[in-house]
Design a protein around this motif. Structure first.
Motif, PDB file in Angstrom:
ATOM      1  N   TRP A   1       0.727  -1.241  -0.075  1.00  0.00           N
ATOM      2  CA  TRP A   1       0.066   0.031  -0.051  1.00  0.00           C
ATOM      3  C   TRP A   1       1.003   1.278  -0.058  1.00  0.00           C
ATOM      4  N   ALA A  79      -8.164  -0.172  12.799  1.00  0.00           N
ATOM      5  CA  ALA A  79      -8.515   0.155  11.362  1.00  0.00           C
ATOM      6  C   ALA A  79      -7.861  -0.298  10.143  1.00  0.00           C
ATOM      7  N   CYS A  80      -6.471  -0.928  10.549  1.00  0.00           N
ATOM      8  CA  CYS A  80      -5.806  -1.624   9.288  1.00  0.00           C
ATOM      9  C   CYS A  80      -6.440  -3.009   9.140  1.00  0.00           C
ATOM     10  N   TRP A  82      -9.477  -3.903   9.762  1.00  0.00           N
ATOM     11  CA  TRP A  82     -10.704  -3.846   9.182  1.00  0.00           C
ATOM     12  C   TRP A  82     -10.628  -3.536   7.660  1.00  0.00           C
ATOM     13  N   ALA A  83      -9.545  -2.752   7.371  1.00  0.00           N
ATOM     14  CA  ALA A  83      -9.444  -2.344   6.093  1.00  0.00           C
ATOM     15  C   ALA A  83      -8.842  -3.780   5.263  1.00  0.00           C
ATOM     16  N   GLU A  86     -12.079  -6.005   4.912  1.00  0.00           N
ATOM     17  CA  GLU A  86     -12.934  -5.392   3.633  1.00  0.00           C
ATOM     18  C   GLU A  86     -12.538  -5.429   2.340  1.00  0.00           C
ATOM     19  N   LEU A  87     -11.170  -5.397   2.229  1.00  0.00           N
ATOM     20  CA  LEU A  87     -10.628  -5.384   0.882  1.00  0.00           C
ATOM     21  C   LEU A  87     -10.326  -7.014   0.567  1.00  0.00           C
ATOM     22  N   THR A  95      -4.719 -10.815  10.414  1.00  0.00           N
ATOM     23  CA  THR A  95      -5.212  -9.643  11.091  1.00  0.00           C
ATOM     24  C   THR A  95      -4.757  -9.836  12.597  1.00  0.00           C
ATOM     25  N   LEU A 113      -1.403   6.440   9.445  1.00  0.00           N
ATOM     26  CA  LEU A 113      -2.692   6.552   8.517  1.00  0.00           C
ATOM     27  C   LEU A 113      -2.787   7.955   8.273  1.00  0.00           C
TER      28      LEU A 113
END
Length: 133
Positions: A1, A79-80, A82-83, A86-87, A95, A113
């Motif tokens: 990323w 948050a990482c 979760w992303a 979701e991806l 995770t 972030l």
């Protein structure tokens, strides 16, 4: 990323510098000058004023994002994770490393972030700073 974000930032800087150089006719550059040459010429012409204004605008956008993440109660590692879910990358990345790692500093992850989110604003930041100087 990080690579994709860095590549997008470089592309945005190159495009903005190209448009700026074309609109103002930067001195000493041929029509076939590359984007990096145009950007370097822009910094050379504007000098410390350009660098100072750019750094100020960068910090003026970074600090509210950091504050929003911190005081908004956003947990960076969560948050990482979760992303990633979701991806659809959770088949490739564990995770639990984000959520169970005791050495991962939440505030530092929030700053990273915020830097990434601030990078999304680069498309408008460079033309704005170029117009201001």
């Amino acid at each position: 990323w990080r690579f994709l974000s860095f590549s997008a930032m470089l592309l945005a800087k190159w495009a903005a510098a190209s448009r700026f150089a074309a609109s103002r006719g930067v001195r000493g550059l041929s029509e076939k000058a590359t984007g990096w040459q145009r950007l370097r010429s822009l910094v050379r012409e504007q000098g410390p004023a350009f660098i100072g204004v750019y750094a100020s605008v960068y910090m003026a956008t970074l600090l509210p994002i950091v504050g929003g993440l911190h005081y908004g109660g956003i947990d960076g590692p969560e948050a990482c994770a979760w992303a990633i879910v979701e991806l659809g990358l959770d088949n490739y990345v564990d995770t639990r490393w984000f959520t169970e790692n005791q050495y991962l500093n939440k505030d530092m992850v929030n700053v990273l972030l915020a830097m990434e989110l601030n990078g999304l604003l680069e498309v408008g930041r460079l033309p704005l700073v170029s117009a201001m100087t």
